[in-house]
Scaffold this motif. Structure first.
Motif, PDB file in Angstrom:
ATOM      1  N   GLY A   1       0.878  -1.367  -0.123  1.00  0.00           N
ATOM      2  CA  GLY A   1       0.219  -0.065  -0.050  1.00  0.00           C
ATOM      3  C   GLY A   1       0.841   1.229  -0.093  1.00  0.00           C
ATOM      4  N   TRP A   2       1.982   1.169   0.100  1.00  0.00           N
ATOM      5  CA  TRP A   2       2.875   2.220  -0.048  1.00  0.00           C
ATOM      6  C   TRP A   2       3.754   2.666  -1.154  1.00  0.00           C
ATOM      7  N   LEU A   3       3.300   1.596  -2.012  1.00  0.00           N
ATOM      8  CA  LEU A   3       4.195   1.655  -3.245  1.00  0.00           C
ATOM      9  C   LEU A   3       3.140   1.392  -4.538  1.00  0.00           C
ATOM     10  N   SER A   4       3.723   2.132  -5.578  1.00  0.00           N
ATOM     11  CA  SER A   4       2.847   2.021  -6.936  1.00  0.00           C
ATOM     12  C   SER A   4       2.897   0.683  -7.470  1.00  0.00           C
ATOM     13  N   PRO A   5       1.935   0.504  -8.578  1.00  0.00           N
ATOM     14  CA  PRO A   5       1.815  -0.889  -8.982  1.00  0.00           C
ATOM     15  C   PRO A   5       3.237  -1.249  -9.935  1.00  0.00           C
ATOM     16  N   ARG A   6       4.168  -0.169 -10.338  1.00  0.00           N
ATOM     17  CA  ARG A   6       5.313  -0.526 -10.692  1.00  0.00           C
ATOM     18  C   ARG A   6       6.314  -1.067  -9.995  1.00  0.00           C
ATOM     19  N   LEU A   7       5.928  -1.044  -8.565  1.00  0.00           N
ATOM     20  CA  LEU A   7       6.933  -1.734  -7.790  1.00  0.00           C
ATOM     21  C   LEU A   7       6.109  -2.730  -6.882  1.00  0.00           C
ATOM     22  N   ASP A   8       5.055  -3.419  -7.773  1.00  0.00           N
ATOM     23  CA  ASP A   8       4.259  -4.382  -7.080  1.00  0.00           C
ATOM     24  C   ASP A   8       3.092  -3.945  -6.065  1.00  0.00           C
ATOM     25  N   GLY A   9       2.645  -2.573  -5.970  1.00  0.00           N
ATOM     26  CA  GLY A   9       2.020  -2.249  -5.138  1.00  0.00           C
ATOM     27  C   GLY A   9       0.677  -1.504  -5.444  1.00  0.00           C
ATOM     28  N   SER A  10      -0.068  -0.953  -4.656  1.00  0.00           N
ATOM     29  CA  SER A  10      -1.579  -0.224  -5.179  1.00  0.00           C
ATOM     30  C   SER A  10      -1.474   1.085  -4.787  1.00  0.00           C
ATOM     31  N   TRP A  11      -0.491   1.683  -4.373  1.00  0.00           N
ATOM     32  CA  TRP A  11      -0.332   3.079  -4.093  1.00  0.00           C
ATOM     33  C   TRP A  11      -0.757   3.929  -5.339  1.00  0.00           C
ATOM     34  N   ASP A  12      -1.378   5.076  -4.979  1.00  0.00           N
ATOM     35  CA  ASP A  12      -1.818   5.975  -6.192  1.00  0.00           C
ATOM     36  C   ASP A  12      -1.233   7.119  -5.827  1.00  0.00           C
ATOM     37  N   ALA A  13      -0.130   7.646  -6.606  1.00  0.00           N
ATOM     38  CA  ALA A  13       0.495   8.826  -6.565  1.00  0.00           C
ATOM     39  C   ALA A  13      -0.483  10.091  -6.440  1.00  0.00           C
ATOM     40  N   GLU A  14      -1.476  10.127  -7.366  1.00  0.00           N
ATOM     41  CA  GLU A  14      -2.203  11.348  -7.717  1.00  0.00           C
ATOM     42  C   GLU A  14      -3.313  11.413  -6.383  1.00  0.00           C
ATOM     43  N   ALA A  15      -3.913  10.326  -6.320  1.00  0.00           N
ATOM     44  CA  ALA A  15      -4.725  10.188  -4.943  1.00  0.00           C
ATOM     45  C   ALA A  15      -4.135  10.754  -3.853  1.00  0.00           C
TER      46      ALA A  15
END
Length: 238
Positions: A217-231
């Motif tokens: 939840g701390w990392l974006s999908p590019r790093l296998d996560g679900s964190w949304d930078a814009e949100a």
């Protein structure tokens, strides 16, 4: 992306905890992971190093440390003071390439910033990344001053034709100040690369099980996560 090199914009920016989070997210996605600490400084032979900390937090990671020096200095300086053999960039690249034959992802963690010297010839983590033709993930601090160090690091990578995967904020404060909140928009602009995550301050103090659950939840999908930078930016923006 079998090898990812992780550097900081300086010391104490959350590089090791970020490495652990990337490892935990990759493991949760079903990938096998190895972490390679190119040179560990400031740690006695009987103490736990950064690679050990990644294993403690992330779990079933293969950990390798190429060299260890007792003084908390740049690796090249620490090796010289201790009368020990320094680590050279080609050795880092060779070790990472070997680990990549048996793992889906190899994380190469540097010491301090990108241009911290490993040896008397001036070899650096950037040289190892160039030999590996591996992208680099930059871990930056959140607050005032981070734009300068992040841009300097990204410019150096571009000058060497090394890919910059993105930037992760290594420690996002519970009560961010104005500079930190503005930096959410400014960091990707000065880096010329996306913001790929933000770890909450104190993440490394979590129990390992909680860390592993939270890391994606701390990392974006590019790093296998679900964190949304814009949100995240909209929520935290001034």
């Amino acid at each position: 992306m079998p090898v990812l090199v992780i550097t900081g914009t300086g010391t104490e920016v959350g590089k090791t905890v970020t490495t652990a989070a990337v490892a935990a997210a990759a493991l949760a996605a079903g990938r096998s992971v190895a972490v390679l600490k190119a040179a560990q400084t400031g740690v006695r032979p009987d103490e736990r190093g950064d690679a050990d900390e990644v294993v403690r937090l992330a779990g079933a990671v293969t950990a390798t440390e190429l060299a260890r020096y007792p003084d908390p200095l740049a690796p090249g300086t620490a090796a010289r003071r201790a009368g020990l053999v320094p680590v050279h960039p080609h050795e880092v690249a060779e070790a990472a390439a070997k680990l990549a034959t048996d793992h889906d992802l190899v994380l190469v963690e540097g010491a301090g910033g990108l241009l911290v010297r490993f040896d008397a010839a001036g070899g650096t983590l950037a040289d190892a990344a160039r030999l590996l033709n591996a992208p680099v993930l930059v871990v930056a601090s959140a607050g005032l001053g981070t734009l300068n160090t992040t841009e300097l690091t990204s410019r150096e990578l571009r000058s060497r034709e090394i890919g910059l995967l993105g930037v992760v904020i290594g420690s996002w404060p519970e009560a961010p100040d104005l500079a930190s909140r503005c930096n959410l928009a400014d960091l990707p602009e000065v880096a010329g690369a996306p913001l790929l995550g933000a770890l909450p301050a104190g993440a490394g103090a979590l129990a390992p099980a909680d860390f592993r659950t939270a890391a994606p939840g701390w990392l974006s999908p590019r790093l296998d996560g679900s964190w949304d930078a814009e949100a995240f930016r909209v929520r935290e923006a001034p």
